[in-house]
Design a protein around this motif. Structure first.
Motif, PDB file in Angstrom:
ATOM      1  N   LEU A  31       0.854  -1.185   0.000  1.00 55.31           N
ATOM      2  CA  LEU A  31       0.000   0.000   0.000  1.00 55.31           C
ATOM      3  C   LEU A  31       0.891   1.237   0.000  1.00 55.31           C
ATOM      4  N   ARG A  32       0.501   2.239  -0.782  1.00 50.94           N
ATOM      5  CA  ARG A  32       1.280   3.484  -0.851  1.00 50.94           C
ATOM      6  C   ARG A  32       0.675   4.523   0.085  1.00 50.94           C
ATOM      7  N   LEU A  33       1.541   5.173   0.863  1.00 49.12           N
ATOM      8  CA  LEU A  33       1.131   6.241   1.769  1.00 49.12           C
ATOM      9  C   LEU A  33       1.936   7.491   1.444  1.00 49.12           C
ATOM     10  N   GLY A  34       1.253   8.569   1.105  1.00 48.86           N
ATOM     11  CA  GLY A  34       1.942   9.827   0.809  1.00 48.86           C
ATOM     12  C   GLY A  34       1.660  10.884   1.858  1.00 48.86           C
ATOM     13  N   HIS A  35       2.636  11.757   2.085  1.00 48.36           N
ATOM     14  CA  HIS A  35       2.401  12.942   2.936  1.00 48.36           C
ATOM     15  C   HIS A  35       3.305  14.065   2.456  1.00 48.36           C
ATOM     16  N   ASP A  65       4.486   1.406   1.743  1.00 50.88           N
ATOM     17  CA  ASP A  65       5.549   2.196   1.126  1.00 50.88           C
ATOM     18  C   ASP A  65       5.242   3.670   1.353  1.00 50.88           C
ATOM     19  N   ILE A  66       6.165   4.389   1.975  1.00 54.36           N
ATOM     20  CA  ILE A  66       5.939   5.776   2.376  1.00 54.36           C
ATOM     21  C   ILE A  66       6.626   6.727   1.403  1.00 54.36           C
ATOM     22  N   PHE A  67       5.878   7.749   0.980  1.00 52.19           N
ATOM     23  CA  PHE A  67       6.390   8.762   0.048  1.00 52.19           C
ATOM     24  C   PHE A  67       6.231  10.140   0.707  1.00 52.19           C
ATOM     25  N   PRO A  68       7.308  10.645   1.350  1.00 51.29           N
ATOM     26  CA  PRO A  68       7.234  11.954   2.017  1.00 51.29           C
ATOM     27  C   PRO A  68       7.467  13.109   1.042  1.00 51.29           C
ATOM     28  N   SER A  69       7.475  14.316   1.602  1.00 50.36           N
ATOM     29  CA  SER A  69       7.894  15.529   0.882  1.00 50.36           C
ATOM     30  C   SER A  69       7.104  15.797  -0.396  1.00 50.36           C
ATOM     31  N   LYS A  80      -7.509  13.894  -2.415  1.00 49.44           N
ATOM     32  CA  LYS A  80      -8.405  13.663  -3.547  1.00 49.44           C
ATOM     33  C   LYS A  80      -8.121  12.302  -4.184  1.00 49.44           C
ATOM     34  N   ALA A  81      -6.857  11.965  -4.306  1.00 46.11           N
ATOM     35  CA  ALA A  81      -6.486  10.678  -4.884  1.00 46.11           C
ATOM     36  C   ALA A  81      -6.968   9.519  -4.010  1.00 46.11           C
ATOM     37  N   VAL A  82      -6.895   9.694  -2.700  1.00 43.29           N
ATOM     38  CA  VAL A  82      -7.417   8.678  -1.786  1.00 43.29           C
ATOM     39  C   VAL A  82      -8.920   8.526  -1.975  1.00 43.29           C
ATOM     40  N   ALA A  83      -9.632   9.642  -2.036  1.00 44.27           N
ATOM     41  CA  ALA A  83     -11.088   9.589  -2.214  1.00 44.27           C
ATOM     42  C   ALA A  83     -11.476   8.925  -3.528  1.00 44.27           C
ATOM     43  N   GLU A  84     -10.641   9.104  -4.544  1.00 52.85           N
ATOM     44  CA  GLU A  84     -10.936   8.532  -5.864  1.00 52.85           C
ATOM     45  C   GLU A  84     -10.399   7.115  -6.027  1.00 52.85           C
ATOM     46  N   GLY A  85      -9.625   6.644  -5.063  1.00 53.79           N
ATOM     47  CA  GLY A  85      -9.116   5.283  -5.120  1.00 53.79           C
ATOM     48  C   GLY A  85      -7.844   5.103  -5.903  1.00 53.79           C
ATOM     49  N   THR A  86      -7.152   6.200  -6.242  1.00 53.73           N
ATOM     50  CA  THR A  86      -5.896   6.084  -6.982  1.00 53.73           C
ATOM     51  C   THR A  86      -4.666   6.173  -6.077  1.00 53.73           C
ATOM     52  N   LEU A  87      -4.875   6.446  -4.791  1.00 53.99           N
ATOM     53  CA  LEU A  87      -3.820   6.403  -3.777  1.00 53.99           C
ATOM     54  C   LEU A  87      -4.407   5.679  -2.578  1.00 53.99           C
ATOM     55  N   ASP A  88      -3.616   4.830  -1.953  1.00 54.61           N
ATOM     56  CA  ASP A  88      -4.137   4.018  -0.858  1.00 54.61           C
ATOM     57  C   ASP A  88      -4.335   4.819   0.422  1.00 54.61           C
ATOM     58  N   LEU A  89      -3.298   5.562   0.820  1.00 58.91           N
ATOM     59  CA  LEU A  89      -3.304   6.216   2.127  1.00 58.91           C
ATOM     60  C   LEU A  89      -2.625   7.577   2.067  1.00 58.91           C
TER      61      LEU A  89
END
Length: 328
Positions: A31-35, A65-69, A80-89
């Motif tokens: 799962l991809r997690l961005g911040h 998998d964490i994607f910072p910055s 928005k990507a989370v709400a649309e299902g194109t990003l997991d977290l």
């Protein structure tokens, strides 16, 4: 009924099964997690603890998998990507939920909570559940409320009273309650994404900003500002937003793992914040900042109370009363 994402995944899996019948299904679900914060931030500490717990509790079935910055976009784009299902977290402050809920953003009203302990209790209880319930129909499953912390001003002067922010070019986050409150109090407040903030302070685009101690350190504000004034005027939380589409695909056992891991991530963010509020001030002093403790916090509270009518016109009096009633 299957979601569009689930339908496509089912069709793809069926096709693959016919084409390659002898290839085993992967044992680990990634799962991809961005911040948007740095790898040394409180947000990264939250994400790291969540990811480690998810891997451990699932015996390696789940990998985060964490994607910072802002690698995957800014806060609004990732949510928005989370709400649309194109990003997991994603980990995002409540203020950026405004496209999905006009009430959830109100947890960032100034002086809504007397202290961090009260905020933690409210968000772990009816207030947090209410706000999470508002987001779920929009495709966002909030796994838990983490902490960014209590916000304080930095500037190249002390900020002790409301008079000190009159006309001040103040950067605030993408949080309508914070923006509208400080505008109502006379500051020249504007929003700007956090990764752009230090440069904007260096060039003079902004004269001041406000953030929790952990964020002031992570953003190296001490390199461009001389004073930090301990107003502690807003508690900023961080929701761990999970795509509802992705949640539909998960087994009950794996969803339970994610929720348990989220509790561990929340605690890590709170512990980080507690340490930052003590040791962080020492670091800021050692870095040359003057720590201003004799602020007129009561005066700020009174000024905010005096503009509640203006805020009610913007956010709705009923919504504000509802949120306040759930604080406890």
């Amino acid at each position: 009924m299957l979601s569009r994402r689930s339908l496509f995944a089912t069709l793809a899996a069926s096709t693959a099964a016919f084409a390659m019948p002898h290839i085993a299904r992967a044992a680990t679900r990634k799962l991809r997690l961005g911040h948007n914060n740095s790898p040394t931030s409180i947000t990264q500490a939250h994400a790291d603890a969540f990811a480690k717990a998810a891997a451990s509790l699932s015996d390696g079935r789940l990998a985060i998998d964490i994607f910072p910055s802002s690698q995957l976009g800014n806060e609004q784009q990732m949510l928005k990507a989370v709400a649309e299902g194109t990003l997991d977290l994603t980990l995002a402050p409540a203020g950026v939920t405004s496209p999905y809920s006009s009430e959830t953003i109100l947890v960032e009203l100034p002086f809504l909570f007397p202290n961090a302990a009260a905020a933690r209790a409210a968000l772990a209880g009816p207030l947090g559940q209410h706000c999470s319930d508002l987001l779920k129909p929009k495709g966002i499953v909030n796994l838990g409320w983490g902490e960014i912390g209590l916000r304080n001003f930095t500037a190249n002067k002390p900020i002790r009273t409301v008079a000190d922010i009159q006309g001040l070019k103040l950067r605030v986050p993408l949080a309508p309650p914070i923006l509208k409150t400080f505008q109502a109090l006379g500051a020249a407040a504007e929003t700007l994404p956090f990764p752009q903030l230090r440069e904007a302070l260096r060039t003079g685009r902004f004269e001041a900003q406000e953030n929790p101690i952990a964020q002031i350190i992570a953003g190296e504000m001490y390199t461009v500002q001389s004073h930090v004034s301990l107003t502690r005027h807003v508690y900023t939380s961080s929701l761990l937003a999970f795509s509802a589409d992705v949640a539909e695909e998960m087994s009950p056992a794996d969803l339970d793992v994610l929720r348990k891991a989220a509790v561990i991530g929340t605690k890590a963010s709170q512990d980080y914040s507690d340490v930052a509020d003590v040791k962080g001030l020492t670091k800021l002093r050692e870095s040359g900042m003057t720590v201003v403790e004799d602020v007129d916090r009561a005066g700020f509270q009174a000024a905010v109370a005096a503009v509640q009518g203006k805020l009610a016109e913007i956010f709705g009096g009923d919504a504000m009363r509802q949120i306040r009633s759930l604080v406890g």
